[in-house]
Design a protein around this motif. Sequence first.
Motif, PDB file in Angstrom:
ATOM      1  N   UNK A 156       0.897  -0.705  -0.064  1.00 35.47           N
ATOM      2  CA  UNK A 156       0.257   0.255  -0.426  1.00 35.47           C
ATOM      3  C   UNK A 156       0.985   1.544  -0.237  1.00 35.47           C
ATOM      4  N   UNK A 157       0.498   1.781  -1.182  1.00 38.97           N
ATOM      5  CA  UNK A 157       1.440   3.078  -1.129  1.00 38.97           C
ATOM      6  C   UNK A 157       0.640   4.368  -1.058  1.00 38.97           C
ATOM      7  N   UNK A 158      -0.349   4.650  -0.420  1.00 37.10           N
ATOM      8  CA  UNK A 158      -1.038   6.408  -0.629  1.00 37.10           C
ATOM      9  C   UNK A 158      -0.369   7.047   0.723  1.00 37.10           C
ATOM     10  N   UNK A 159       0.082   6.062   1.366  1.00 39.78           N
ATOM     11  CA  UNK A 159       0.354   6.581   2.817  1.00 39.78           C
ATOM     12  C   UNK A 159       1.683   7.026   2.412  1.00 39.78           C
ATOM     13  N   UNK A 160       2.579   6.639   1.723  1.00 41.11           N
ATOM     14  CA  UNK A 160       4.494   7.420   2.051  1.00 41.11           C
ATOM     15  C   UNK A 160       3.746   8.785   1.542  1.00 41.11           C
ATOM     16  N   UNK A 161       4.837   9.678   1.793  1.00 35.37           N
ATOM     17  CA  UNK A 161       4.827  10.832   2.549  1.00 35.37           C
ATOM     18  C   UNK A 161       5.932  11.500   1.079  1.00 35.37           C
ATOM     19  N   UNK A 162       6.429  12.257   0.986  1.00 39.76           N
ATOM     20  CA  UNK A 162       7.753  12.328   0.543  1.00 39.76           C
ATOM     21  C   UNK A 162       8.934  12.209   1.248  1.00 39.76           C
ATOM     22  N   UNK A 163       9.502  11.448  -0.091  1.00 43.32           N
ATOM     23  CA  UNK A 163      10.860  10.999   1.081  1.00 43.32           C
ATOM     24  C   UNK A 163      10.875   9.622   1.317  1.00 43.32           C
ATOM     25  N   UNK A 164       9.979   9.288   1.104  1.00 43.33           N
ATOM     26  CA  UNK A 164       9.930   7.363   2.043  1.00 43.33           C
ATOM     27  C   UNK A 164       9.740   6.478   0.646  1.00 43.33           C
ATOM     28  N   UNK A 165      10.735   5.950   0.976  1.00 45.08           N
ATOM     29  CA  UNK A 165      10.361   4.868   0.126  1.00 45.08           C
ATOM     30  C   UNK A 165      10.273   3.355   0.752  1.00 45.08           C
ATOM     31  N   UNK A 166       9.193   1.875   0.019  1.00 40.46           N
ATOM     32  CA  UNK A 166       8.995   1.129   0.024  1.00 40.46           C
ATOM     33  C   UNK A 166       9.855  -0.118  -0.654  1.00 40.46           C
ATOM     34  N   UNK A 167      10.198  -1.032  -0.167  1.00 40.30           N
ATOM     35  CA  UNK A 167      10.341  -2.270  -0.242  1.00 40.30           C
ATOM     36  C   UNK A 167       8.845  -2.686  -1.256  1.00 40.30           C
ATOM     37  N   UNK A 168       9.325  -3.314  -1.955  1.00 44.32           N
ATOM     38  CA  UNK A 168       7.971  -4.309  -2.574  1.00 44.32           C
ATOM     39  C   UNK A 168       8.001  -4.726  -4.039  1.00 44.32           C
ATOM     40  N   UNK A 169       6.950  -6.286  -4.853  1.00 40.86           N
ATOM     41  CA  UNK A 169       7.116  -6.885  -4.753  1.00 40.86           C
ATOM     42  C   UNK A 169       5.563  -6.705  -6.373  1.00 40.86           C
TER      43      UNK A 169
ATOM     44  N   UNK B  96       8.033 -16.996  -0.525  1.00 40.72           N
ATOM     45  CA  UNK B  96       9.625 -16.803   1.007  1.00 40.72           C
ATOM     46  C   UNK B  96       9.622 -15.950   1.917  1.00 40.72           C
ATOM     47  N   UNK B  97       8.590 -15.788   2.349  1.00 43.84           N
ATOM     48  CA  UNK B  97       9.114 -14.795   3.572  1.00 43.84           C
ATOM     49  C   UNK B  97       8.653 -14.213   3.780  1.00 43.84           C
ATOM     50  N   UNK B  98       8.086 -12.983   2.565  1.00 46.28           N
ATOM     51  CA  UNK B  98       7.834 -11.635   2.544  1.00 46.28           C
ATOM     52  C   UNK B  98       6.931 -11.702   2.227  1.00 46.28           C
ATOM     53  N   UNK B  99       5.406 -11.918   3.727  1.00 45.44           N
ATOM     54  CA  UNK B  99       3.732 -11.707   3.526  1.00 45.44           C
ATOM     55  C   UNK B  99       4.082 -10.059   4.163  1.00 45.44           C
ATOM     56  N   UNK B 100       5.187  -9.575   4.557  1.00 41.81           N
ATOM     57  CA  UNK B 100       4.958  -8.557   5.246  1.00 41.81           C
ATOM     58  C   UNK B 100       4.511  -7.215   3.939  1.00 41.81           C
ATOM     59  N   UNK B 101       5.367  -7.579   3.100  1.00 44.31           N
ATOM     60  CA  UNK B 101       5.397  -6.827   1.794  1.00 44.31           C
ATOM     61  C   UNK B 101       4.638  -6.604   0.934  1.00 44.31           C
ATOM     62  N   UNK B 102       3.469  -7.399   1.831  1.00 38.86           N
ATOM     63  CA  UNK B 102       2.419  -8.131   0.839  1.00 38.86           C
ATOM     64  C   UNK B 102       1.030  -7.197   1.417  1.00 38.86           C
ATOM     65  N   UNK B 103       0.436  -7.021   0.637  1.00 36.63           N
ATOM     66  CA  UNK B 103      -1.131  -5.715   1.164  1.00 36.63           C
ATOM     67  C   UNK B 103      -1.776  -6.475   0.808  1.00 36.63           C
ATOM     68  N   UNK B 104      -2.654  -7.319   1.553  1.00 35.95           N
ATOM     69  CA  UNK B 104      -4.275  -8.335   0.657  1.00 35.95           C
ATOM     70  C   UNK B 104      -5.151  -7.036   0.968  1.00 35.95           C
ATOM     71  N   UNK B 105      -5.293  -6.633   1.798  1.00 35.43           N
ATOM     72  CA  UNK B 105      -6.179  -5.886   2.144  1.00 35.43           C
ATOM     73  C   UNK B 105      -6.703  -4.764   0.395  1.00 35.43           C
ATOM     74  N   UNK B 106      -5.808  -4.609  -0.845  1.00 35.47           N
ATOM     75  CA  UNK B 106      -6.346  -3.734  -0.957  1.00 35.47           C
ATOM     76  C   UNK B 106      -5.913  -4.257  -2.706  1.00 35.47           C
TER      77      UNK B 106
END
Length: 364
Positions: free
Chosen positions: A73-86, A256-266
Amino acid sequence: MPRRTPFYDFHTKANAKMVDFAGWDMPLLYRSIVDEHHHTRKSGSLFDVSHMGRLQFKGKDAEKFLNLVCTRELSKLHTGQSRYALICNPNGGVMDDIIVGRDVRHWSMVCNASNREKLVKHFHQVRRERDLDLDIIDQTEATAMVALQGPKVIEKVGDWLPTDVRALKKFGFESNSFMLVSYTVSRSGYTGEDGIEMTFSSRVASLVISKLAGRFDREEATIKPAGLGARDTLRMEAAMPLYGHELTEDTDPISAGLAWAVSLDKEFIGADALQSLRPSRKLVGLELNSQRIARQGTTIRNTSGAEVGVVTSGTMSPTLNKSIAMAYINLDHASDGTQLTADLRGDLQPAAVVPLPFYKRPDA
């Protein structure tokens, strides 16, 4: 013929051993893999990562588009923030793992070199099918990128870089300029150590590298160049996945143990498949009771000899002085402490399931 990064001359002058990696002429090592590995863990190393894809997304539908193709989920990212995703295909298989960030006027993405062209094609197809208003700009060839990693990097770079890198949070980034050179610096990396990644115009690459590397040929140099060999052993100790090994289009991020990088509610491409997924295997760490290495593709067996998994990456850990591996193992054999064997061409070597990561830096 492989492409060359803007630092090719720097590599050759530093006597790097060059290899073809994902279509790029890249340094495998300068001195030795083990020496470069230890210097990263104890002090600091500079890695040329210009081969990695760098994309920009602009336009009114850029955020909507990225939320559709990315698992986070990227909508809450502020300017200057990044995230690991797939990025997933409709079946939930991983097309790539990426870093995506929100800048003042655009979004940015760093992807793997081997997947850049595939992703760009995929992105244009999704944009057309969904009739979204945005521009997709590939800046890979026009820019250069370096990673400085190690416990002494932040202090060293913080002494002369205008950006207060000490204040940057993990995956935070800032754009600035230094000596008329515009750059973006991020508190990120792929070694398990603290450090930064910097992106700037390829036209000023030689100027920047001379400042970043300094007198790297001195024995006491804080930062020295390191190649792909050390980058691989470092990321393995930190249990960071590598595309083509732990991640492929036939593997899902949950296993792969990356469930923390998956937003299944979107909504995102592949979400339906992942929501109904019932994993049958898990990515685990293995320690071998041997000096031999379990390479990618090595069969893992239980103590009765039945096949229960396969190795994705293996190496001799310079930090731990142990043979380590990551492997996908059937769930009923994936618990920590489970005793297994690695089938090394018919020679069954004891291998125990251990927690990941194999290594954490002391201040983490």
